[in-house]
Every structure is written in C-alpha cells, then in structure tokens.
Scaffold this active site. Structure first.
Site, PDB file in Angstrom:
ATOM      1  N   GLY A  31       0.814  -1.205   0.000  1.00  0.00           N
ATOM      2  CA  GLY A  31       0.000   0.000   0.000  1.00  0.00           C
ATOM      3  C   GLY A  31       0.848   1.256   0.000  1.00  0.00           C
ATOM      4  O   GLY A  31       0.496   2.251  -0.633  1.00  0.00           O
ATOM      5  N   THR A  32       1.973   1.214   0.702  1.00  0.00           N
ATOM      6  CA  THR A  32       2.883   2.362   0.720  1.00  0.00           C
ATOM      7  C   THR A  32       3.427   2.632  -0.673  1.00  0.00           C
ATOM      8  O   THR A  32       3.490   3.788  -1.123  1.00  0.00           O
ATOM      9  CB  THR A  32       4.041   2.111   1.703  1.00  0.00           C
ATOM     10  OG1 THR A  32       3.517   2.018   3.024  1.00  0.00           O
ATOM     11  CG2 THR A  32       5.064   3.230   1.641  1.00  0.00           C
ATOM     12  N   SER A  43      -4.276  -1.591   0.687  1.00  0.00           N
ATOM     13  CA  SER A  43      -3.260  -2.574   1.071  1.00  0.00           C
ATOM     14  C   SER A  43      -3.944  -3.839   1.556  1.00  0.00           C
ATOM     15  O   SER A  43      -4.798  -3.791   2.449  1.00  0.00           O
ATOM     16  CB  SER A  43      -2.369  -2.002   2.167  1.00  0.00           C
ATOM     17  OG  SER A  43      -1.292  -2.862   2.457  1.00  0.00           O
ATOM     18  N   ALA A  44      -3.578  -4.987   0.981  1.00  0.00           N
ATOM     19  CA  ALA A  44      -4.301  -6.235   1.227  1.00  0.00           C
ATOM     20  C   ALA A  44      -4.231  -6.705   2.674  1.00  0.00           C
ATOM     21  O   ALA A  44      -5.195  -7.298   3.182  1.00  0.00           O
ATOM     22  CB  ALA A  44      -3.763  -7.329   0.306  1.00  0.00           C
ATOM     23  N   HIS A  45      -3.113  -6.470   3.366  1.00  0.00           N
ATOM     24  CA  HIS A  45      -3.009  -7.007   4.720  1.00  0.00           C
ATOM     25  C   HIS A  45      -3.912  -6.282   5.710  1.00  0.00           C
ATOM     26  O   HIS A  45      -4.068  -6.729   6.852  1.00  0.00           O
ATOM     27  CB  HIS A  45      -1.556  -6.994   5.213  1.00  0.00           C
ATOM     28  CG  HIS A  45      -1.014  -5.647   5.527  1.00  0.00           C
ATOM     29  ND1 HIS A  45      -0.534  -4.784   4.584  1.00  0.00           N
ATOM     30  CD2 HIS A  45      -0.862  -5.018   6.715  1.00  0.00           C
ATOM     31  CE1 HIS A  45      -0.108  -3.675   5.164  1.00  0.00           C
ATOM     32  NE2 HIS A  45      -0.294  -3.785   6.458  1.00  0.00           N
ATOM     33  N   CYS A  57       5.209   7.907  23.951  1.00  0.00           N
ATOM     34  CA  CYS A  57       5.960   7.007  24.832  1.00  0.00           C
ATOM     35  C   CYS A  57       6.172   5.639  24.204  1.00  0.00           C
ATOM     36  O   CYS A  57       6.868   4.807  24.762  1.00  0.00           O
ATOM     37  CB  CYS A  57       5.215   6.843  26.153  1.00  0.00           C
ATOM     38  SG  CYS A  57       4.957   8.400  27.025  1.00  0.00           S
TER      39      CYS A  57
END
Length: 460
Positions: free
Chosen positions: A69-70, A194-196, A320
């Site tokens: 996807g990126t 994005s498939a995941h 954090c």
C-alpha cells in the site's frame, strides 16, 4: 491470546489462505509468456484483477497491483503530480494522512514542489470548505484518506471530491482502512489500498487510476502492470488478496453491525471503569471495528506491555511508544491527549467474551502503571497561600510533566498559576488536554531557556 490490532494488520482470512495455497500450484509461471503455464498464470492474474476492480468500483484496466500500500501511495502521488506538472507543483493533503502520504509530500517539497496540510477538528475530520480553500490554481493533486488509521474517524470523501472536481483537481483517496468494509464514495480520481489490512497477505497493494487522469510513472518502466509497477507479479499473493477482499465484503454488512456494538461497549465502559480517560475520534462517523482512548498519568509503552502480559495485543499513538519520542501526528493535529494512548481494532470474529475480558483487565493495568509513576490518586488538597509555583520537569518524558502538575495544582489558590517547564514535545498537547479534563485554565506557552514554559491557572 486476543489480537486487537487489526488496523495494523488483519489476521489472514481463511479464504486468502485457501486461495494462496491453490495459486502456489497453478500461478507460479510468468503470465507474460504464451505457453500453457504462462496462460494459466495470466488467467489467474486477470481474474484477480477483475474481482479487485469490482470491489474498488473501477475498470480492470484502471487497476494496478503493487508491492504494498505504501508503494501504491508513493507511485500514485508521484505519477499524478508528474502527469499534471504543467498545471503546477502544489499538493494538498490532510494533516492526519498516513505517514506514507506525508513522506511523499516531504519528498515532493524537497524536490522543488510545495504542499499544504489541511487542519482537522477535534474528532480528526477535515472541513470540506476548508479543504477547498487550500486548493490553488497550481494544485496538481489532492489527497484524503477515507478513514483514519489511528482514531477511526471517517472523512467526508464525497464532499471533498465534489470540491476538488469543481476546482479541476484530481483526488487521491487512501482507502487502506475502509476498503474491506465497503466501497469508497464516488468522485475519486486515484485510489490506493493494502491487502493485509483486510485479511489478505502482506506485500500486495492496489493503485487505481481513473481513465482521463493525467499520469506519468516515475522511475524505470517495464512491461509489467501497464508500466506502473515494475517487477514480476506475485500471482499467488495477488489471487489471495482479491479472493479475501471479495470474502470480507460479503461478510461486512453483518460483521460491521456486530463489531460496532462491541466497540460501542468499549467506548462507553472504559470511561466508566477507568478515571481520567479521554475517548478520541468521531463517536458516530467512524470505522466499525476501531476505538482509541488516552489515559492521563500513564506511560503508553508500559501500559501496552501490561496489556500484552494480560493476553491482549493492542497498539498506541503515544509518544511514549514511538521511536521519535514525539506524539503521533494524528493526535497532535487533533489537539487531544496523547499520553497513555491505546488503539483497539477488532478483527472479524472477535467475541463478546474477549471484549468483556479486556474490560476486566484494563482498569487494574492502568491503575498499576499510575501507581508506579506516582500519579495522584485523588483530587488535589486545599490551597496554600503561594500565588504561583514552578514545576521543573525538564528532561522527563510523558506523562511525568502532567503528573507533577496535578500534584501541585492544589498548592496555589484559585486564580493562582503553575508553570510547568518541559522539553517533551508531548507536553504541548497533554497539558492543555489535562486542563480541559480538569476544568482548569490553560493560559498558554511561554519561551524558556530550555524547552517551554506551560502556564496553568487554577479555577477550582
């Protein structure tokens, strides 16, 4: 062990597993070849493209499979901007886009372009009118996510698409978080996913570019994927991605109703069970499976470890828990509390019993972290004569500056002030948020020799 981090990566859907195993035997050959094995692989690739295009709402020849996807986002932004370079090199994005979009924007700027970030309200949503005001005559592309990956807020995609259409600017929609739940509203020019995120295998992204959108692929071009994604296609993974997308869409209507009810239980019960909690994101216009809340006086990393030890996998946008030691850009843009931030994103099949168990283990986990940090257990004591106090929290990370503020606010009279010295970026968000939750007045930020001085006036 309940896995409550589906927004990062959803567990592999059973249909994806079946399709992947079958395609490993049938789709290993080069789909560009004319022999029998190549033709078989091509049939699988074409069928997967048609299924994915139907889910996206585009033509099969408008859809490209990428390596992630990126990669789809980077290619979509660079290609659209290059295709419209004669119009101008200005890019518009929202302030809460995925980091992949913001990284592309920064790279574009370093290459001589420019970009504008559209601010969001306290729920994380853009105002379509404000978005339209950011468009210029030299705007080559606009980007807007369909739903936020950290707080679940759905964006007004249809309204923004109308504004962009009127201005003649193509709109790229990052649909990574929402595509598994249903189609994106019409009006977009480019779409990525994005498939995941929906239960497909990692390593498969989608880039859809509408016919008529000027697009010029950047970098070396080969014959694969219409020249928009170089390299040999991972056909088994692509087949599994398309099959699982079709499967989750078929289940989405019923599952979204069920998960939305579970999320609503978390949204309402957590503030009742845990003191000093702020639930963030739009309460209504949101993804059905995601809820985010922040806890005062809590170190996010420690809380996530405690929940993990109790058997629950969740994530956080707290500074954090990040390697940069700065708050999530999403929480910062929203202006909400960042310390002790917890994102719960339920995968399909999550049971009532798992959510109830989470609600049992959360309160003692938060209480234990607060006790370790020395957080105040009750409201502040009666005031002393001192009209003002200075708290030196330099060199100390969240949530310590807020804890120290809470400890001493009762030592000044009503109308008195406490100045907190801090060089932690999170204090810029968390001290005003504490004031709003405690009904104290946040006077403002002043320069200091080191860090900043945050001034708070006691009202009650």
């Amino acid at each position: 062990m309940p896995y409550f981090d589906a927004a990062s990566a959803a567990p592999l859907h059973p249909v994806a597993r079946q399709a992947l195993l079958a395609a490993l035997d049938e789709g290993w050959a080069d789909p560009a070849r004319l022999h029998r094995e190549g033709r078989r692989a091509r049939l699988l690739l074409d069928a997967a493209r048609e299924a994915a295009a139907e889910a996206v709402g585009c033509r099969p020849d408008e859809l490209t499979f990428t390596s992630s996807g990126t990669r789809a986002i980077h290619s979509g932004i660079s290609g659209a901007l290059a295709g419209r370079r004669r119009v101008g090199r200005h890019l518009v994005v929202s302030a809460v886009e995925h980091s992949a979009v913001l990284h592309s924007a920064a790279a574009h700027e370093s290459g001589g372009g420019s970009f504008t970030e559209v601010p969001v309200d306290g729920t994380g949503a853009v105002d379509p009118e404000a978005y339209g005001s950011a468009l210029r005559e030299d705007t080559g592309l606009a980007c807007l996510q369909s739903a936020n990956h950290e707080v679940g807020t759905e964006q007004p995609v249809a309204e923004v698409a109308g504004v962009c259409r009127a201005a003649g600017v193509p709109l790229l929609v990052d649909a990574a978080q929402s595509l598994g739940w249903g189609p994106v509203p019409a009006g977009w020019s480019l779409l990525t996913a994005s498939a995941h995120k929906w239960g497909g295998p990692a390593g498969v992204g989608l880039l859809a570019v509408r016919k008529g959108v000027r697009f010029a692929t950047q970098g070396p071009v080969d014959e694969r994927e219409s020249g928009r994604a170089a390299g040999f296609e991972d056909i088994p993974a692509i087949v599994a991605a398309a099959a699982s997308l079709r499967a989750v869409r078929a289940e989405a209507a019923a599952e979204s109703v069920r998960l939305r009810a579970l999320v609503e239980r978390i949204r309402t019960r957590v503030p009742a069970l845990v003191p000093d909690v702020e639930v963030v994101g739009d309460p209504l216009r949101r993804l059905p499976h995601l809820v985010t809340f922040s806890c005062l006086y809590v170190d996010g990393e420690t809380l996530l470890h405690e929940l993990d030890r109790a058997g629950f996998s969740v994530s956080s946008g707290s500074s954090c828990t990040s390697s940069t030691l700065t708050p999530s850009h999403v929480l910062r843009a929203m202006g909400v509390l960042s310390e002790g931030n917890v994102r719960v994103s339920l995968p399909a099949g999550t049971s009532d019993e798992e959510v109830d168990r989470f609600l049992e283990v959360l309160p003692p986990a938060v209480a234990g972290v607060r006790e370790k940090l020395g957080a105040p257990a009750a409201t502040a004591p009666s005031p002393a004569p001192a009209a003002s106090l200075v708290v030196d929290a330099l060199g100390r990370r969240c949530p310590i500056p807020v804890i120290e503020l809470a400890k001493v606010i009762g030592e000044v009279p009503v109308g008195g002030t406490v100045t907190v010295l801090s060089d932690d970026e999170a204090a810029r968000l968390d001290i005003p948020a504490w004031c709003a939750m405690r009904e104290q007045e946040y006077v403002g930020e002043e320069p200091a020799d080191r860090g900043s001085a945050y001034v708070v006036r006691r009202l009650s």
